[in-house]
Structure formats: structure tokens, C-alpha cells
Design an enzyme around this catalytic site. Structure first.
Site: not given
Ligand code: NAD
Ligand code: UD1
Length: 341
Positions: A10, A12, A33-34, A59, A125, A150, A154, A295-297
Site C-alpha cells: 500500500g 505508506i 492487494l485489496s 489477515l 490517525s 473508520y 482506530k 464537507r459533512p464531518g
Molecule cells: P493503503 O490502502 O494504501 O494500504 C493498506 C494496504 O493494506 C493495502 O495494500 C491493502 O491491500 C492492504 N489490506 C487491507 N486489508 C487487508 C487485509 N485484511 N489483509 C491483507 N492486506 C490488507 O493505505 P495507506 O494510506 O498506506 O494506510 C496505511 C495505514 O495507515 C492504514 O491502517 C490507514 O488506516 C492508516 N492511516 C492512513 C492515513 C492516510 O492518509 N493515508 C492517515 C492515517 C492513518
Molecule cells: C481524511 C479523513 C481522516 C483520514 C485522512 C487520511 C475525513 C473526515 N477524514 O482526513 O480520517 O485519516 O483523510 O486518509 O474524511 N478537501 C477539499 N476538496 C477535496 C478534498 C478535500 O477541499 O476534494 C479538503 C477537506 O475539506 C479538508 C482538506 O482538504 O479540509 C483535507 O482533506 P482530506 O485529504 O480528505 O483529509 P482529511 O479530511 O483531513
């Protein structure tokens, strides 16, 4: 020293695998690879010269997970990224999120216990803070009721880890990421959003390259200097490096508590309009965007207090918003070129 990276193909995870391999660790990836692509593996090999070991399975399948651990009882630490992460989808399909994110963690913890593996780094997160009362937000700020299934996975995962640390040999580091963006400088790995991106930067780069017609800026009536919402954007490579440090802290028994929590951000907030301006500057592309309703939320503003992570981990995010946007843009162009040639 063998490290298991779940979710290692994935976004990160792949950047973390690169950093681990560049420091000489042997990595085994488990991913179903989902939400990622097998092509990531040869690209990791191109960057590091080493192809990581890889197994594809779910997993949340306890039989397969238990069998995996029996076959790999030389694993010294785990970095657990694998989870579903789309906030909106989690509202639509809560059970799918609770099932995947929680069962996977529980199966891994059983596998660790049965095979005497003591160290885990977990992807949490900043979403656990909701809208904090005080900014920048410190690790001891209250965890607020999650706004989505979601976010709740966490929070529950953090509790599962904290409780397990109390009564077993487990040592855990919970990393609360702020907003990871950007891609590896090689443009060989990066974020691959499926379908229409929810997150800001992939939407910006897809608009700039012509996949999306227009970026919508969600709200300009927030109580912030330019009215748009503020987040702490962090370069994914800075984030990946923090994982290597966290895992080494556990491997070298340098952790001060059995369960430690760190914020991973830059400590600096940027508004949506600032991100857009930075992107336009580094890419030279004028972005088509319009202001729409909130955006709501969404929360108004959040950025990290990074003092604890900086001091305890000896780690500091180095890349600024321009570097983050530039790397994201190079990545978008690289995937576009690949798709069109
Ligand atoms: P990603 O979706 O790119 O990577 C997650 C990987 O896990 C994917 O390759 C997916 O195929 C794999 N996966 C999911 N469920 C699985 C399972 N049951 N068994 C095996 N593989 C599985 O996401 P990412 O952005 O790299 O995020 C990694 C972690 O960080 C996640 O736990 C996510 O919640 C957390 N996180 C991400 C962000 C962000 O903005 N990207 C922010 C905060 C926390
Ligand atoms: C979102 C998730 C958060 C998650 C993070 C990383 C929500 C409420 N929160 O964070 O839980 O950990 O992603 O995956 O969804 N924006 C725009 N236009 C767009 C997209 C985003 O204006 O098309 C703005 C949003 O309103 C926000 C900022 O950009 O103010 C960042 O948005 P985004 O990248 O979606 O991240 P978060 O909402 O912070």
C-alpha cells in the site's frame, strides 16, 4: 533481522519497506492487494535493489494468519498498516470496516503471542482527536468520540493494543499520522487511489493532469485566516522514516513504556488554499477549482505538537509543502505516462 510489514504494497507501507530495506532489514510483506497492486514489488526492487518477500492473503482469516506465523517464527517485529481507510465507505459499510480492521489486528496479536513476537508498530490517525480544543494537539489530548466507523476502528485498535500490553509481553508504538501526502522521489511508488479520490492532494493532481474536471474546495467560511480548513500535511517519506525509528526503538528496548503514542506531523498547518497555491507554484499548472459548501464531518483545523516525537524519537519531518506537492505531481505524471504509453 526480519520485519513483517502488513499492507506493505500500500501507499505508506511501500515507502516504509523501501526505508527498511535501505537500512538493511529483511522485509516480508503480507497484503491481500485489496487496495494495492503487485507491480509495487518490482518497483521497490528498482529503488532498493532487493525484492521483498511477499505473501498474499487476508489477515482477517485467522487460519491463514496463524499458519503464516508458524512458518515465519523468526519475525522480530511487525509494522501493521493493513486496514481499510476510506472514511465515507466506512459509513456505508461499517461491518466491513470493523471486520477487516479489528479481526486483522486480533489475528496478528494472537500470532505474535503464540510465536513469542513482542514488538508492534501500529498505524493510527489524528482522527482520534476529532476537533481538538487546543492547538497544536499533543498526544495526551482527549480522544473524542469517533465521527466514522473508520475512525472508531482506530480508537478500538488503540484500546486493544493498550489492554494487551498491560497483561502480556507485547510492546507497542502507536503512530498517529496527520495528513500523509507526496510520493517517493524516484516516482516509482506513490499513492494509487481507486476510483474518485476523497483526499485533497490526489484530487488536485488528477485535476491538474486532466482526469478530473474541477477541484471542489469544501468551505471557505471556517474560522481560519483564509476561511478554508487547515491540516498538517506530512511527506510520506518522512513518515516512513519515523516507522524505521519506531521499530528500532522497540528492537533495541529503548521504549520507555510498553505502549507509547507519537504524533507524526510537521507541526505546521496549511489551509486548502495554501496547498493549492503551493501546487500551482511547483507544477506551473493553473488549477481549475471552485469553492463549494463544507464537507459533512470535516473538522476546521488540526496540526500536531511534534515536540514529543522530535525529542523521544530523534525524528523530525524535513520536507515542506512545496516538496510534498512536487513529488505528488511527479508521481501523477509518471502514472499518467505509463497509462498512455
Ligand atoms: P493503503 O490502502 O494504501 O494500504 C493498506 C494496504 O493494506 C493495502 O495494500 C491493502 O491491500 C492492504 N489490506 C487491507 N486489508 C487487508 C487485509 N485484511 N489483509 C491483507 N492486506 C490488507 O493505505 P495507506 O494510506 O498506506 O494506510 C496505511 C495505514 O495507515 C492504514 O491502517 C490507514 O488506516 C492508516 N492511516 C492512513 C492515513 C492516510 O492518509 N493515508 C492517515 C492515517 C492513518
Ligand atoms: C481524511 C479523513 C481522516 C483520514 C485522512 C487520511 C475525513 C473526515 N477524514 O482526513 O480520517 O485519516 O483523510 O486518509 O474524511 N478537501 C477539499 N476538496 C477535496 C478534498 C478535500 O477541499 O476534494 C479538503 C477537506 O475539506 C479538508 C482538506 O482538504 O479540509 C483535507 O482533506 P482530506 O485529504 O480528505 O483529509 P482529511 O479530511 O483531513
Amino acid at each position: 533481522m526480519k520485519i513483517l510489514v502488513t499492507g506493505g504494497t500500500g501507499y505508506i507501507g511501500s515507502h516504509t519497506v523501501v526505508e527498511l530495506q535501505q537500512k538493511g532489514y529483511e522485509v516480508i510483506i503480507v497484503d491481500n492487494l485489496s487496495n494495492s497492486n503487485i507491480d509495487v514489488l518490482p518497483n521497490i526492487e528498482k529503488i532498493t535493489g532487493v525484492k521483498p518477500l511477499f505473501e498474499k492473503f487476508d489477515l482477517y482469516d485467522n487460519v491463514k494468519t496463524s499458519d503464516f506465523f508458524k512458518r515465519h517464527n523468526d519475525i522480530k517485529a511487525i509494522i501493521h498498516f493493513a486496514a481499510y481507510k476510506a472514511v465515507g465507505e466506512s459509513v456505508e459499510k461499517p461491518l466491513m470496516y470493523y471486520h477487516n480492521n479489528l479481526f486483522s489486528l486480533i489475528n496478528i496479536l494472537y500470532g505474535m503471542k503464540d510465536n513469542n513476537i513482542k514488538n508492534i508498530v501500529f498505524s493510527s490517525s489524528c482522527t482520534v482527536y476529532g476537533q481538538p480544543e487546543q492547538l497544536p494537539v499533543k498526544e495526551d489530548a482527549p480522544v473524542l468520540k469517533a465521527l466514522s466507523p473508520y475512525g472508531n476502528t482506530k480508537q478500538i485498535s488503540e484500546e486493544i493494543l493498550t489492554d494487551t500490553c498491560k497483561t502480556t509481553d507485547l510492546n507497542a508504538i502507536l503512530l498517529r499520522y496527520f495528513n500523509p501526502i507526496g510520493a517517493h522521489e524516484s516516482a516509482l511508488i506513490g499513492e494509487l487511489p481507486l476510483g474518485i479520490p476523497n483526499n485533497l492532494v490526489p484530487f488536485i493532481t488528477q485535476t491538474a493532469i486532466g482526469i478530473r474536471e474541477q477541484l471542489r474546495v469544501f468551505g471557505d467560511d471556517y474560522n481560519t485566516p483564509d476561511g478554508t480548513a487547515i491540516r498538517d500535511y506530512i511527506h510520506v517519506v518522512d513518515l516512513a522514516k519515523a516507522h524505521v525509528i519506531a521499530v528500532e526503538r522497540l528492537l533495541e528496548n529503548k521504549n520507555k513504556l510498553k505502549n507509547e503514542i507519537f504524533n507524526l506531523g510537521t507541526g505546521k498547518g496549511n489551509s486548502v488554499l495554501e496547498v493549492i497555491k503551493s501546487f500551482e507554484k511547483v507544477s506551473g499548472v493553473k488549477l481549475n477549482y471552485k469553492i463549494v459548501e463544507r464537507r459533512p464531518g470535516d473538522i476546521e483545523q488540526v496540526w500536531a505538537d511534534t515536540e514529543f516525537a522530535n525529542k523521544e524519537l530523534g525524528w523530525k519531518a524535513e520536507k515542506n509543502i512545496d516538496e510534498m506537492n512536487l513529488s505528488a505531481w511527479k508521481w501523477e505524471k509518471a502514472i499518467h505516462n505509463k497509462a498512455t504509453t
